[in-house]
Design a protein around this motif. Structure first.
Motif, PDB file in Angstrom:
ATOM      1  N   ILE A   1     -79.054 -37.204  17.619  1.00 16.31           N
ATOM      2  CA  ILE A   1     -80.506 -37.193  17.823  1.00 16.31           C
ATOM      3  C   ILE A   1     -80.882 -36.160  18.881  1.00 16.31           C
ATOM      4  CG2 ILE A   1     -82.405 -38.562  18.800  1.00 16.31           C
ATOM      5  CD1 ILE A   1     -81.347 -40.939  17.242  1.00 16.31           C
TER       6      ILE A   1
ATOM      7  N   TRP B   1     -80.230 -41.109  10.316  1.00 15.97           N
ATOM      8  CA  TRP B   1     -80.213 -40.997  11.778  1.00 15.97           C
ATOM      9  C   TRP B   1     -79.639 -42.233  12.453  1.00 15.97           C
ATOM     10  CZ3 TRP B   1     -80.773 -36.452  13.932  1.00 15.97           C
ATOM     11  CH2 TRP B   1     -81.479 -35.466  13.245  1.00 15.97           C
TER      12      TRP B   1
ATOM     13  N   CYS C   1     -81.412 -40.113  25.388  1.00 15.58           N
ATOM     14  CA  CYS C   1     -82.409 -40.711  24.494  1.00 15.58           C
ATOM     15  C   CYS C   1     -82.357 -42.235  24.458  1.00 15.58           C
ATOM     16  CB  CYS C   1     -82.292 -40.149  23.086  1.00 15.58           C
ATOM     17  SG  CYS C   1     -80.798 -40.671  22.191  1.00 15.58           S
TER      18      CYS C   1
ATOM     19  N   PRO D   1     -86.557 -42.365  14.830  1.00 13.86           N
ATOM     20  CA  PRO D   1     -85.218 -42.428  15.420  1.00 13.86           C
ATOM     21  C   PRO D   1     -85.158 -42.285  16.935  1.00 13.86           C
ATOM     22  CG  PRO D   1     -85.107 -41.252  13.358  1.00 13.86           C
ATOM     23  CD  PRO D   1     -86.567 -41.517  13.614  1.00 13.86           C
ATOM     24  N   HIS D   2     -86.049 -41.506  17.561  1.00 12.79           N
ATOM     25  CA  HIS D   2     -86.038 -41.426  19.024  1.00 12.79           C
ATOM     26  C   HIS D   2     -86.267 -42.783  19.664  1.00 12.79           C
ATOM     27  CE1 HIS D   2     -87.370 -36.939  18.670  1.00 12.79           C
ATOM     28  NE2 HIS D   2     -86.061 -37.045  18.678  1.00 12.79           N
TER      29      HIS D   2
END
Length: 274
Positions: free
Chosen positions: A25, A144, A9, A117-118
């Motif tokens: 995540i 996160w 990620c 958050p990604h």
């Protein structure tokens, strides 16, 4: 100080704590751990392997930045320039001196922000490289954060970055998922930068609303109606996602139509077609 980021990620980890067994995540249902298991990397390792940041103009006052060759999720960062300064939106999981120079070429950066958050990427490292500028994080997504040693500013609801450039929390994909509304973009007709919260489709006429894109989890009709209602008061002509996916014109109409279509499908209105 050496820090690691998830190879899947591209989100940075706290350099002051041991690396976890898995990236939180990616272990979540919205993402995935690769078949071969968790992998970590560093910006230094990526640079040594020939990775670099490439900039291109999206439109006057708006530039995209992506990593070549593709790494992690592969998103493009967007640099929105205003008279008061620039916002680095959806920071990529890579940074070096050339990338910083490319971003700073459009004026002083006044904030870094990920839509969710990604898209946190190496936001702390970007902030440090740009002079410790504020890192804007939706309060609903604070849990996160895997790295919190930067100048983080938590916000909720709406947050004005600069005159004519405002973040709006829409939720859905994540509770804190946000869009950035750039009033003066699109030749003054307005631009909506949406991350994954509202995702422009390949047909360039419609958008999607999903909890998970890789795992194809939809959002409910109620949530999509809420998102559409929240954005209905904003003026914008273009919608720009985080993978160079764009609705070039009539973005408000495209969002309203797509929300109605999504709700009809998930409530069974079109079941006779299946």
């Amino acid at each position: 100080m050496l820090f690691h980021l998830c190879a899947t990620c591209g989100v940075e980890q706290d350099p002051n704590t041991p690396l976890p067994d898995e990236c939180a995540i990616c272990a979540d249902e919205r993402q995935y751990i690769p078949l071969g298991g968790q992998e970590w990397t560093t910006v230094e390792a990526l640079a040594g392997a020939g990775y670099r940041a490439v900039k291109h103009e999206v439109e006057p006052g708006l530039h995209g930045l992506y990593v070549d060759p593709k790494t992690a999720i592969g998103q493009q960062s967007l640099v929105i320039s205003t008279p008061a300064g620039s916002l680095l939106w959806d920071p990529i999981g890579f940074v070096d001196a050339a990338a910083v120079d490319a971003v700073a070429a459009h004026g002083p950066v006044i904030a870094v922000a990920g839509s969710h958050p990604h898209m946190f990427g190496v936001q702390t490292q970007w902030s440090k490289a740009l002079g410790d500028v504020p890192i804007l994080v939706a309060d609903a997504d604070r849990s996160w954060l895997a790295r919190s040693d930067g100048p983080i500013v938590f916000w909720s609801g709406t947050h004005e970055v600069a005159p004519g450039l405002t973040l709006h929390q829409i939720g859905g994909h994540f509770p804190g998922s946000a869009v950035a509304h750039w009033r003066d973009g699109g030749d003054g007709r307005g631009v909506l930068l949406t991350g994954d919260g509202v995702f422009p489709n390949p047909d360039r006429r419609t958008v999607s609303f999903l909890r998970s894109y890789p795992n194809r989890l939809p959002l409910s009709a109620a949530v999509v109606r809420r998102i559409a209602d929240q954005l209905s008061h904003l003026e914008f002509d273009r919608i720009i996602g985080n993978f160079d996916n764009v609705i070039d014109h009539d973005g408000r109409e495209a969002l309203a139509y797509s929300a109605t279509r999504h709700c009809a499908w998930v409530t069974g209105e079109f079941d006779h077609l299946t």
